[in-house]
Write an enzyme that holds these catalytic residues in place. Structure first.
Site, mmCIF file in Angstrom:
data_model
loop_
_atom_site.group_PDB
_atom_site.id
_atom_site.type_symbol
_atom_site.label_atom_id
_atom_site.label_comp_id
_atom_site.label_asym_id
_atom_site.label_seq_id
_atom_site.Cartn_x
_atom_site.Cartn_y
_atom_site.Cartn_z
ATOM 1 N N LYS A 199 -7.708 -11.754 -14.334
ATOM 2 C CA LYS A 199 -6.454 -12.375 -13.904
ATOM 3 C C LYS A 199 -6.443 -12.527 -12.386
ATOM 4 C CE LYS A 199 -2.439 -11.250 -12.607
ATOM 5 N NZ LYS A 199 -2.216 -12.327 -11.614
ATOM 6 N N GLU B 133 -8.669 -0.354 -6.130
ATOM 7 C CA GLU B 133 -8.986 -0.470 -4.697
ATOM 8 C C GLU B 133 -7.712 -0.972 -4.039
ATOM 9 O OE1 GLU B 133 -9.460 -2.105 -1.487
ATOM 10 O OE2 GLU B 133 -11.014 -3.448 -2.252
ATOM 11 N N CYS C 114 -7.741 -5.235 3.283
ATOM 12 C CA CYS C 114 -7.390 -3.855 2.968
ATOM 13 C C CYS C 114 -7.998 -2.899 3.989
ATOM 14 C CB CYS C 114 -7.835 -3.519 1.550
ATOM 15 S SG CYS C 114 -9.508 -4.041 1.206
ATOM 16 N N GLU D 7 1.304 -0.170 5.732
ATOM 17 C CA GLU D 7 0.351 -1.283 5.775
ATOM 18 C C GLU D 7 1.134 -2.584 5.986
ATOM 19 O OE1 GLU D 7 -1.708 -2.528 2.055
ATOM 20 O OE2 GLU D 7 -3.495 -2.576 3.306
#
Ligand code: NAI
Ligand code: MG
Length: 498
Positions: free
Chosen positions: A196, A271, A305, A402
Protein backbone atom coordinates in the site's frame (compact mmCIF):
# COMPACT_ATOMS: atom_id res chain seq x y z
CA UNK A 1 3.26 27.95 -17.01
CA UNK A 2 3.13 24.55 -18.71
CA UNK A 3 0.96 21.99 -16.95
CA UNK A 4 2.49 19.16 -14.99
CA UNK A 5 1.49 16.61 -17.60
CA UNK A 6 3.09 18.67 -20.43
CA UNK A 7 6.28 19.17 -18.42
CA UNK A 8 6.69 15.46 -17.80
CA UNK A 9 7.54 14.30 -21.30
CA UNK A 10 8.97 10.86 -20.40
CA UNK A 11 6.01 10.06 -18.17
CA UNK A 12 3.32 11.29 -20.59
CA UNK A 13 2.02 7.85 -21.59
CA UNK A 14 1.77 6.66 -18.00
CA UNK A 15 0.09 9.87 -16.84
CA UNK A 16 -2.56 9.72 -19.51
CA UNK A 17 -3.66 6.18 -18.81
CA UNK A 18 -6.35 5.56 -16.15
CA UNK A 19 -4.84 4.30 -12.88
CA UNK A 20 -5.93 0.98 -11.46
CA UNK A 21 -4.79 -1.25 -8.63
CA UNK A 22 -3.02 -4.56 -9.18
CA UNK A 23 -4.78 -7.63 -7.78
CA UNK A 24 -3.86 -11.15 -8.87
CA UNK A 25 -2.18 -9.89 -12.05
CA UNK A 26 -5.20 -7.83 -13.15
CA UNK A 27 -5.62 -4.03 -13.13
CA UNK A 28 -8.78 -3.22 -11.20
CA UNK A 29 -10.82 -0.31 -9.82
CA UNK A 30 -11.79 -0.30 -6.17
CA UNK A 31 -14.87 -2.43 -5.46
CA UNK A 32 -16.80 0.67 -4.45
CA UNK A 33 -15.55 2.67 -7.44
CA UNK A 34 -14.22 5.51 -5.29
CA UNK A 35 -11.01 7.36 -6.19
CA UNK A 36 -8.60 9.70 -4.47
CA UNK A 37 -6.94 12.80 -5.90
CA UNK A 38 -3.24 13.01 -6.65
CA UNK A 39 -1.69 16.48 -6.32
CA UNK A 40 1.30 18.24 -7.81
CA UNK A 41 2.60 19.85 -4.59
CA UNK A 42 4.43 22.60 -6.49
CA UNK A 43 1.17 23.90 -7.93
CA UNK A 44 -1.33 22.58 -5.39
CA UNK A 45 -3.34 21.17 -8.32
CA UNK A 46 -4.90 17.78 -8.95
CA UNK A 47 -2.96 15.92 -11.67
CA UNK A 48 -4.42 12.43 -11.47
CA UNK A 49 -6.78 10.05 -9.69
CA UNK A 50 -6.16 6.56 -8.34
CA UNK A 51 -8.58 4.05 -6.83
CA UNK A 52 -9.37 4.56 -3.14
CA UNK A 53 -9.14 0.92 -2.14
CA UNK A 54 -10.51 -0.20 1.20
CA UNK A 55 -11.07 -3.32 3.30
CA UNK A 56 -12.91 -5.24 0.57
CA UNK A 57 -10.10 -4.65 -1.92
CA UNK A 58 -7.52 -5.61 0.69
CA UNK A 59 -9.39 -8.90 1.24
CA UNK A 60 -9.14 -9.75 -2.45
CA UNK A 61 -5.48 -8.78 -2.62
CA UNK A 62 -4.57 -10.82 0.48
CA UNK A 63 -6.44 -13.83 -0.94
CA UNK A 64 -4.50 -13.52 -4.20
CA UNK A 65 -1.20 -13.22 -2.34
CA UNK A 66 -2.10 -16.29 -0.26
CA UNK A 67 -2.89 -18.38 -3.35
CA UNK A 68 0.37 -17.29 -4.96
CA UNK A 69 2.29 -18.14 -1.81
CA UNK A 70 0.80 -21.55 -1.08
CA UNK A 71 0.63 -23.19 -4.44
CA UNK A 72 1.77 -21.50 -7.58
CA UNK A 73 4.45 -21.00 -10.15
CA UNK A 74 6.15 -18.74 -7.57
CA UNK A 75 6.27 -21.25 -4.71
CA UNK A 76 7.66 -23.91 -7.06
CA UNK A 77 10.16 -21.63 -8.79
CA UNK A 78 13.88 -22.26 -8.26
CA UNK A 79 15.81 -19.66 -6.29
CA UNK A 80 17.88 -18.95 -9.38
CA UNK A 81 14.83 -18.17 -11.51
CA UNK A 82 13.42 -16.00 -8.73
CA UNK A 83 16.72 -14.11 -8.55
CA UNK A 84 16.68 -13.58 -12.30
CA UNK A 85 13.25 -11.93 -12.17
CA UNK A 86 14.35 -9.64 -9.34
CA UNK A 87 17.47 -8.71 -11.33
CA UNK A 88 15.31 -7.86 -14.35
CA UNK A 89 13.23 -5.52 -12.16
CA UNK A 90 16.45 -3.59 -11.42
CA UNK A 91 17.30 -3.47 -15.14
CA UNK A 92 13.82 -2.23 -16.07
CA UNK A 93 13.98 0.52 -13.44
CA UNK A 94 17.23 1.74 -15.02
CA UNK A 95 15.76 1.47 -18.52
CA UNK A 96 12.85 3.68 -17.45
CA UNK A 97 14.89 5.90 -15.11
CA UNK A 98 13.89 9.22 -16.72
CA UNK A 99 10.22 8.34 -16.63
CA UNK A 100 10.31 7.14 -13.02
CA UNK A 101 12.25 10.25 -11.95
CA UNK A 102 9.58 12.47 -13.52
CA UNK A 103 6.75 10.56 -11.89
CA UNK A 104 8.48 10.82 -8.52
CA UNK A 105 9.21 14.51 -8.99
CA UNK A 106 5.68 15.58 -9.91
CA UNK A 107 4.01 13.37 -7.31
CA UNK A 108 6.30 14.12 -4.36
CA UNK A 109 7.68 17.53 -5.40
CA UNK A 110 11.36 16.58 -5.18
CA UNK A 111 13.80 17.88 -7.83
CA UNK A 112 13.78 15.62 -10.87
CA UNK A 113 17.60 15.76 -10.87
CA UNK A 114 17.68 14.32 -7.35
CA UNK A 115 15.16 11.59 -8.17
CA UNK A 116 17.21 10.72 -11.26
CA UNK A 117 20.52 10.67 -9.37
CA UNK A 118 19.40 9.10 -6.09
CA UNK A 119 15.90 7.63 -5.70
CA UNK A 120 15.75 5.75 -9.01
CA UNK A 121 19.28 4.27 -9.20
CA UNK A 122 19.12 3.34 -5.49
CA UNK A 123 15.85 1.50 -6.11
CA UNK A 124 17.39 -0.38 -9.05
CA UNK A 125 20.50 -1.20 -7.02
CA UNK A 126 18.37 -2.59 -4.19
CA UNK A 127 16.73 -5.08 -6.58
CA UNK A 128 20.09 -6.01 -8.12
CA UNK A 129 21.56 -6.56 -4.65
CA UNK A 130 18.59 -8.61 -3.43
CA UNK A 131 18.53 -10.69 -6.64
CA UNK A 132 21.81 -12.22 -5.51
CA UNK A 133 20.37 -13.19 -2.15
CA UNK A 134 17.68 -15.41 -3.65
CA UNK A 135 20.24 -18.21 -4.12
CA UNK A 136 22.09 -17.53 -0.85
CA UNK A 137 19.38 -18.00 1.76
CA UNK A 138 20.18 -21.23 3.57
CA UNK A 139 20.26 -22.87 6.97
CA UNK A 140 23.11 -24.49 8.88
CA UNK A 141 23.99 -27.95 10.20
CA UNK A 142 24.66 -28.49 13.92
CA UNK A 143 26.76 -31.11 15.78
CA UNK A 144 24.24 -31.56 18.62
CA UNK A 145 25.19 -33.44 21.81
CA UNK A 146 21.85 -34.17 23.61
CA UNK A 147 23.18 -35.16 27.10
CA UNK A 148 20.00 -37.11 28.01
CA UNK A 149 20.34 -39.43 24.97
CA UNK A 150 23.78 -41.02 25.42
CA UNK A 151 25.02 -42.91 22.37
CA UNK A 152 22.23 -41.65 20.10
CA UNK A 153 23.06 -40.00 16.78
CA UNK A 154 21.23 -37.18 15.06
CA UNK A 155 21.37 -35.13 11.90
CA UNK A 156 20.29 -31.61 12.85
CA UNK A 157 19.94 -28.62 10.57
CA UNK A 158 17.90 -25.50 9.93
CA UNK A 159 15.79 -24.45 6.96
CA UNK A 160 15.11 -20.79 6.16
CA UNK A 161 11.56 -20.45 4.90
CA UNK A 162 9.67 -17.38 3.68
CA UNK A 163 7.41 -15.78 6.30
CA UNK A 164 4.43 -15.87 3.93
CA UNK A 165 2.05 -13.11 2.88
CA UNK A 166 3.49 -9.70 3.73
CA UNK A 167 1.57 -6.42 4.01
CA UNK A 168 3.84 -3.50 3.19
CA UNK A 169 2.83 0.09 3.96
CA UNK A 170 5.14 2.80 2.69
CA UNK A 171 5.33 6.61 3.06
CA UNK A 172 5.50 9.51 0.64
CA UNK A 173 9.01 10.90 1.20
CA UNK A 174 10.80 8.37 -1.05
CA UNK A 175 7.85 6.54 -2.60
CA UNK A 176 9.71 4.39 -5.13
CA UNK A 177 12.74 3.73 -2.96
CA UNK A 178 10.74 2.77 0.13
CA UNK A 179 8.72 0.34 -2.01
CA UNK A 180 11.99 -1.12 -3.35
CA UNK A 181 13.51 -1.49 0.14
CA UNK A 182 10.50 -3.59 1.12
CA UNK A 183 9.76 -5.50 -2.08
CA UNK A 184 13.35 -6.60 -2.76
CA UNK A 185 13.81 -8.78 0.34
CA UNK A 186 10.20 -10.03 0.27
CA UNK A 187 10.70 -11.40 -3.23
CA UNK A 188 14.25 -12.67 -2.60
CA UNK A 189 12.95 -14.82 0.27
CA UNK A 190 9.93 -16.09 -1.71
CA UNK A 191 7.21 -14.16 0.15
CA UNK A 192 4.18 -12.66 -1.59
CA UNK A 193 3.09 -9.08 -1.05
CA UNK A 194 0.23 -6.64 -0.74
CA UNK A 195 1.78 -3.18 -1.05
CA UNK A 196 0.00 0.00 0.00
CA UNK A 197 1.70 3.19 -1.17
CA UNK A 198 1.02 6.49 0.60
CA UNK A 199 -2.16 8.28 -0.51
CA UNK A 200 -0.07 11.41 -1.26
CA UNK A 201 2.24 9.58 -3.71
CA UNK A 202 0.74 6.43 -5.24
CA UNK A 203 1.99 6.81 -8.82
CA UNK A 204 5.52 5.36 -8.88
CA UNK A 205 4.38 2.17 -7.12
CA UNK A 206 1.84 1.59 -9.90
CA UNK A 207 4.47 2.11 -12.59
CA UNK A 208 6.89 -0.14 -10.69
CA UNK A 209 4.21 -2.84 -10.52
CA UNK A 210 3.84 -2.70 -14.34
CA UNK A 211 7.59 -3.14 -14.67
CA UNK A 212 7.57 -6.06 -12.23
CA UNK A 213 4.96 -7.89 -14.29
CA UNK A 214 7.07 -7.18 -17.38
CA UNK A 215 10.07 -8.67 -15.54
CA UNK A 216 8.16 -11.95 -15.24
CA UNK A 217 6.69 -11.84 -11.74
CA UNK A 218 3.81 -14.37 -11.66
CA UNK A 219 0.26 -13.17 -10.95
CA UNK A 220 -0.62 -12.62 -7.31
CA UNK A 221 2.98 -12.35 -6.04
CA UNK A 222 2.73 -8.56 -5.95
CA UNK A 223 -0.61 -6.84 -5.37
CA UNK A 224 -0.88 -3.06 -5.03
CA UNK A 225 -3.78 -1.41 -3.21
CA UNK A 226 -3.88 2.38 -3.41
CA UNK A 227 -5.90 4.06 -0.69
CA UNK A 228 -5.92 5.94 2.59
CA UNK A 229 -4.08 4.82 5.70
CA UNK A 230 -7.09 4.77 7.98
CA UNK A 231 -9.00 2.48 5.60
CA UNK A 232 -6.80 0.42 3.26
CA UNK A 233 -3.71 0.63 5.51
CA UNK A 234 -5.54 -0.30 8.70
CA UNK A 235 -7.33 -3.19 6.95
CA UNK A 236 -4.00 -4.55 5.76
CA UNK A 237 -2.24 -4.15 9.12
CA UNK A 238 -4.99 -6.04 10.95
CA UNK A 239 -5.77 -8.66 8.29
CA UNK A 240 -5.79 -12.23 9.64
CA UNK A 241 -4.47 -13.52 6.30
CA UNK A 242 -1.27 -11.48 6.56
CA UNK A 243 1.75 -13.11 8.23
CA UNK A 244 3.95 -10.04 8.53
CA UNK A 245 3.56 -6.27 8.27
CA UNK A 246 6.42 -4.03 7.21
CA UNK A 247 5.76 -0.33 7.77
CA UNK A 248 7.61 2.95 7.31
CA UNK A 249 6.02 6.16 8.54
CA UNK A 250 5.15 8.08 11.68
CA UNK A 251 5.84 6.70 15.16
CA UNK A 252 2.18 7.37 15.95
CA UNK A 253 0.95 5.04 13.19
CA UNK A 254 3.79 2.59 13.92
CA UNK A 255 2.22 2.05 17.34
CA UNK A 256 -1.19 1.44 15.71
CA UNK A 257 0.44 -1.16 13.44
CA UNK A 258 1.88 -2.97 16.45
CA UNK A 259 -1.54 -2.96 18.15
CA UNK A 260 -3.26 -4.24 15.00
CA UNK A 261 -0.67 -7.01 14.69
CA UNK A 262 -1.12 -8.02 18.33
CA UNK A 263 -4.47 -9.72 17.61
CA UNK A 264 -2.85 -12.66 15.85
CA UNK A 265 0.80 -11.89 16.67
CA UNK A 266 1.87 -11.32 13.09
CA UNK A 267 5.47 -10.37 12.67
CA UNK A 268 6.19 -6.65 12.44
CA UNK A 269 9.02 -4.47 11.27
CA UNK A 270 8.59 -0.72 11.62
CA UNK A 271 10.87 2.11 10.51
CA UNK A 272 9.66 5.29 12.17
CA UNK A 273 10.54 8.85 12.98
CA UNK A 274 13.73 10.51 14.13
CA UNK A 275 15.21 13.65 15.64
CA UNK A 276 18.77 12.87 14.75
CA UNK A 277 21.71 14.66 16.37
CA UNK A 278 24.46 15.91 14.08
CA UNK A 279 27.59 16.86 16.05
CA UNK A 280 30.19 19.29 14.68
CA UNK A 281 33.41 19.41 16.72
CA UNK A 282 35.69 22.44 16.55
CA UNK A 283 38.46 20.30 15.00
CA UNK A 284 36.25 19.32 12.04
CA UNK A 285 37.14 20.33 8.50
CA UNK A 286 34.54 23.08 8.42
CA UNK A 287 34.70 23.37 4.63
CA UNK A 288 33.03 19.97 4.41
CA UNK A 289 31.22 19.99 7.77
CA UNK A 290 29.20 23.16 7.05
CA UNK A 291 27.70 22.05 3.71
CA UNK A 292 27.48 18.54 5.18
CA UNK A 293 25.42 19.76 8.13
CA UNK A 294 23.21 21.79 5.77
CA UNK A 295 22.59 18.81 3.48
CA UNK A 296 21.93 16.58 6.48
CA UNK A 297 18.78 18.58 7.17
CA UNK A 298 17.85 20.15 3.84
CA UNK A 299 18.12 17.05 1.62
CA UNK A 300 14.61 16.07 0.46
CA UNK A 301 13.33 19.31 2.11
CA UNK A 302 13.95 17.76 5.53
CA UNK A 303 11.39 15.05 4.78
CA UNK A 304 13.84 12.33 5.79
CA UNK A 305 13.41 10.06 8.78
CA UNK A 306 17.19 10.34 9.30
CA UNK A 307 17.40 14.15 8.85
CA UNK A 308 20.09 15.76 11.01
CA UNK A 309 17.60 18.08 12.68
CA UNK A 310 19.44 18.76 15.95
CA UNK A 311 22.74 20.39 15.04
CA UNK A 312 25.17 20.32 17.99
CA UNK A 313 28.08 22.70 17.42
CA UNK A 314 31.13 22.98 19.68
CA UNK A 315 31.06 26.35 21.43
CA UNK A 316 34.20 27.95 19.95
CA UNK A 317 33.04 27.40 16.33
CA UNK A 318 29.32 27.93 17.06
CA UNK A 319 28.97 31.34 15.42
CA UNK A 320 31.00 30.34 12.37
CA UNK A 321 29.09 27.11 11.71
CA UNK A 322 25.70 28.70 12.43
CA UNK A 323 26.48 31.49 9.94
CA UNK A 324 27.83 29.01 7.37
CA UNK A 325 24.76 26.74 7.50
CA UNK A 326 22.46 29.79 7.36
CA UNK A 327 24.29 31.17 4.31
CA UNK A 328 23.97 27.80 2.64
CA UNK A 329 20.25 27.73 3.44
CA UNK A 330 19.71 31.16 1.89
CA UNK A 331 21.35 30.12 -1.39
CA UNK A 332 19.19 27.00 -1.95
CA UNK A 333 17.08 27.50 -5.07
CA UNK A 334 13.47 26.64 -4.37
CA UNK A 335 11.23 25.66 -7.26
CA UNK A 336 9.08 23.14 -8.97
CA UNK A 337 10.62 19.67 -8.99
CA UNK A 338 10.31 19.34 -12.75
CA UNK A 339 12.45 22.47 -13.37
CA UNK A 340 15.96 21.14 -14.01
CA UNK A 341 17.72 23.79 -11.89
CA UNK A 342 15.53 23.42 -8.79
CA UNK A 343 17.51 22.47 -5.68
CA UNK A 344 14.61 22.15 -3.24
CA UNK A 345 10.97 21.51 -4.04
CA UNK A 346 7.78 22.00 -2.02
CA UNK A 347 6.63 19.90 0.91
CA UNK A 348 4.52 16.96 -0.16
CA UNK A 349 1.05 18.15 0.87
CA UNK A 350 -0.98 20.95 2.37
CA UNK A 351 -1.16 18.90 5.61
CA UNK A 352 2.64 18.79 5.84
CA UNK A 353 2.83 22.52 5.02
CA UNK A 354 0.46 23.29 7.89
CA UNK A 355 2.31 20.92 10.18
CA UNK A 356 5.72 22.45 9.50
CA UNK A 357 4.55 26.08 9.63
CA UNK A 358 2.67 25.17 12.84
CA UNK A 359 6.00 24.11 14.37
CA UNK A 360 7.63 27.36 13.21
CA UNK A 361 4.84 29.43 14.79
CA UNK A 362 5.20 27.46 18.04
CA UNK A 363 8.95 28.19 18.02
CA UNK A 364 8.30 31.90 17.57
CA UNK A 365 5.76 31.93 20.42
CA UNK A 366 8.24 30.14 22.67
CA UNK A 367 10.98 32.70 21.93
CA UNK A 368 13.21 30.57 19.70
CA UNK A 369 15.32 32.80 17.40
CA UNK A 370 14.95 32.35 13.63
CA UNK A 371 18.38 32.90 12.04
CA UNK A 372 17.06 32.43 8.52
CA UNK A 373 13.86 31.24 6.84
CA UNK A 374 11.00 30.54 9.18
CA UNK A 375 8.03 30.78 6.86
CA UNK A 376 6.07 29.64 3.85
CA UNK A 377 7.31 30.88 0.46
CA UNK A 378 5.19 31.83 -2.58
CA UNK A 379 1.47 31.79 -3.20
CA UNK A 380 1.14 28.44 -4.96
CA UNK A 381 2.21 25.05 -3.74
CA UNK A 382 3.61 24.03 -0.40
CA UNK A 383 7.03 25.71 -0.19
CA UNK A 384 8.80 26.44 3.10
CA UNK A 385 12.06 28.40 3.31
CA UNK A 386 15.10 26.46 4.54
CA UNK A 387 15.16 27.43 8.20
CA UNK A 388 17.84 27.65 10.88
CA UNK A 389 16.74 28.13 14.50
CA UNK A 390 18.91 29.12 17.45
CA UNK A 391 18.25 28.99 21.18
CA UNK A 392 15.79 26.06 21.26
CA UNK A 393 16.10 23.39 23.93
CA UNK A 394 14.17 20.71 25.83
CA UNK A 395 10.59 21.87 26.33
CA UNK A 396 10.44 23.63 22.95
CA UNK A 397 8.34 21.72 20.42
CA UNK A 398 10.80 22.48 17.61
CA UNK A 399 13.54 20.83 19.66
CA UNK A 400 11.60 17.86 21.05
CA UNK A 401 9.46 16.75 18.11
CA UNK A 402 10.12 15.53 14.59
CA UNK A 403 9.27 18.42 12.24
CA UNK A 404 9.86 16.60 8.93
CA UNK A 405 10.57 19.82 7.09
CA UNK A 406 13.62 21.97 6.19
CA UNK A 407 14.13 23.16 9.76
CA UNK A 408 17.25 22.67 11.87
CA UNK A 409 17.78 23.73 15.48
CA UNK A 410 21.38 24.60 16.40
CA UNK A 411 22.64 23.96 19.94
CA UNK A 412 26.10 24.79 21.37
CA UNK A 413 28.08 22.26 23.46
CA UNK A 414 31.41 22.36 25.26
CA UNK A 415 32.68 18.79 25.61
CA UNK A 416 32.22 15.22 24.36
CA UNK A 417 30.52 13.86 27.49
CA UNK A 418 28.01 16.69 27.42
CA UNK A 419 27.14 16.21 23.76
CA UNK A 420 26.92 12.41 24.07
CA UNK A 421 24.30 12.76 26.81
CA UNK A 422 22.41 15.52 24.97
CA UNK A 423 22.40 13.58 21.69
CA UNK A 424 20.59 10.67 23.36
CA UNK A 425 17.98 12.87 25.09
CA UNK A 426 15.19 11.95 22.70
CA UNK A 427 12.61 9.21 22.31
CA UNK A 428 14.14 8.48 18.88
CA UNK A 429 17.29 6.66 17.84
CA UNK A 430 17.47 6.45 14.08
CA UNK A 431 20.72 8.14 13.05
CA UNK A 432 23.49 10.45 14.21
CA UNK A 433 26.31 12.41 12.59
CA UNK A 434 29.81 13.27 13.82
CA UNK A 435 32.15 15.76 12.15
CA UNK A 436 35.76 15.68 13.42
CA UNK A 437 39.31 15.12 12.19
CA UNK A 438 40.09 13.24 15.43
CA UNK A 439 39.09 9.63 14.70
CA UNK A 440 39.88 8.54 18.25
CA UNK A 441 37.25 10.98 19.46
CA UNK A 442 34.81 9.68 16.85
CA UNK A 443 35.41 6.02 17.74
CA UNK A 444 34.88 6.77 21.43
CA UNK A 445 31.64 8.59 20.76
CA UNK A 446 30.13 6.05 18.32
CA UNK A 447 29.34 3.37 20.96
CA UNK A 448 27.74 5.98 23.22
CA UNK A 449 25.17 7.05 20.62
CA UNK A 450 21.86 5.19 20.73
CA UNK A 451 21.24 5.28 17.00
CA UNK A 452 20.83 2.68 14.26
CA UNK A 453 23.24 4.49 11.94
CA UNK A 454 26.20 6.76 12.73
CA UNK A 455 27.74 8.78 9.92
CA UNK A 456 31.22 10.26 10.45
CA UNK A 457 32.37 13.12 8.21
CA UNK A 458 29.47 12.35 5.89
CA UNK A 459 25.68 12.12 6.15
CA UNK A 460 22.70 10.53 4.38
CA UNK A 461 24.75 7.73 2.84
CA UNK A 462 22.48 4.77 2.09
CA UNK A 463 23.40 1.53 0.37
CA UNK A 464 21.64 -1.75 -0.34
CA UNK A 465 24.40 -3.58 1.59
CA UNK A 466 24.18 -1.44 4.76
CA UNK A 467 21.40 -2.23 7.28
CA UNK A 468 19.17 0.68 8.22
CA UNK A 469 16.73 1.03 11.12
CA UNK A 470 16.19 2.47 14.53
CA UNK A 471 16.81 2.16 18.25
CA UNK A 472 14.11 3.17 20.74
CA UNK A 473 10.94 4.64 19.20
CA UNK A 474 12.53 4.82 15.76
CA UNK A 475 11.46 1.27 15.12
CA UNK A 476 11.92 -2.47 15.14
CA UNK A 477 14.11 -4.44 12.77
CA UNK A 478 16.42 -3.45 9.95
CA UNK A 479 15.99 -2.87 6.25
CA UNK A 480 18.58 -3.68 3.55
CA UNK A 481 21.76 -5.72 3.82
CA UNK A 482 21.79 -9.36 4.86
CA UNK A 483 19.96 -8.42 8.06
CA UNK A 484 16.67 -7.75 6.31
CA UNK A 485 16.59 -11.32 4.97
CA UNK A 486 16.04 -12.55 8.55
CA UNK A 487 13.03 -10.23 8.85
CA UNK A 488 11.35 -12.07 5.97
CA UNK A 489 12.24 -15.66 6.93
CA UNK A 490 11.25 -18.19 9.56
CA UNK A 491 13.85 -20.63 10.86
CA UNK A 492 12.78 -24.25 10.95
CA UNK A 493 14.98 -26.56 13.05
CA UNK A 494 15.01 -30.15 11.84
CA UNK A 495 16.35 -33.04 13.92
CA UNK A 496 16.55 -36.56 12.49
CA UNK A 497 17.37 -39.51 14.70
CA UNK A 498 19.79 -41.79 12.86
P1 NAI B 1 1.71 8.26 8.31
O1 NAI B 1 2.49 7.44 9.26
O2 NAI B 1 0.26 8.50 8.61
O3 NAI B 1 1.77 7.60 6.83
C1 NAI B 1 2.68 6.60 6.40
C2 NAI B 1 1.92 5.46 5.73
O4 NAI B 1 1.07 4.86 6.70
C3 NAI B 1 1.01 5.88 4.58
O5 NAI B 1 1.01 4.88 3.58
C4 NAI B 1 -0.36 5.93 5.23
O6 NAI B 1 -1.41 5.73 4.32
C5 NAI B 1 -0.26 4.79 6.21
N1 NAI B 1 -1.18 4.86 7.36
C6 NAI B 1 -1.67 5.96 7.97
N2 NAI B 1 -2.50 5.61 8.98
C7 NAI B 1 -2.55 4.27 9.00
C8 NAI B 1 -3.22 3.31 9.82
N3 NAI B 1 -4.03 3.69 10.81
N4 NAI B 1 -3.01 1.99 9.58
C9 NAI B 1 -2.19 1.59 8.58
N5 NAI B 1 -1.54 2.45 7.78
C10 NAI B 1 -1.70 3.77 7.98
O7 NAI B 1 2.46 9.63 8.12
P2 NAI B 1 1.84 11.04 7.66
O8 NAI B 1 0.56 11.29 8.39
O9 NAI B 1 1.80 11.08 6.18
O10 NAI B 1 2.98 12.04 8.15
C11 NAI B 1 2.97 12.50 9.51
C12 NAI B 1 4.36 12.51 10.06
O11 NAI B 1 4.89 11.19 10.08
C13 NAI B 1 5.39 13.31 9.30
O12 NAI B 1 5.32 14.68 9.59
C14 NAI B 1 6.65 12.68 9.77
O13 NAI B 1 7.01 13.22 11.02
C15 NAI B 1 6.29 11.23 9.94
N6 NAI B 1 6.71 10.41 8.78
C16 NAI B 1 7.84 9.67 8.87
C17 NAI B 1 8.30 8.96 7.77
C18 NAI B 1 9.55 8.15 7.83
O14 NAI B 1 10.20 7.99 6.82
N7 NAI B 1 9.89 7.56 8.96
C19 NAI B 1 7.61 9.01 6.49
C20 NAI B 1 6.39 9.77 6.52
C21 NAI B 1 5.98 10.45 7.63
MG1 MG C 1 -1.02 10.08 9.10
Amino acid sequence: MVTTVEAASHAARFLEQPKRMLVDGAWVDSRHGRTLEVYDPALGEVIDHVPAGDAEDVDLAVAAARRAFEDSEWSRMTASDRGRIIWRVGDLILKHADELAEIESMDNGKPVSVARAADVPLAADLFHYMAGFATKIHGQTFPISVPYAPGAQFHAYTLKEPVGVVGQIVPWNFPLLMAAWKLGPALATGCTVVLKPAEQTPLSALRLAELMLEAGLPNGVLNVITGFGETAGAALAGHPGVDKVAFTGSTEVGKLIVKAAANDLKRVTIELGGKSPNVVFADADLETAIPGAANAIFFNHGQCCAAGSRLYIEQNVYDEVLAGVSDYAEKIKLGRGLDPDTEMGPLVSVEQLERVTGFLEAGEREGVRTVTGGKQVGEHGYFVAPTVLDGAGPGNRVFDEEIFGPVVTAIPFSDTAEVAAAANETIYGLAAGIWTTDLTKAHRLIPQLKAGTVWVNTYNIFDAALPFGGYKQSGWGREMGEEVIHEYTETKSVCIGL
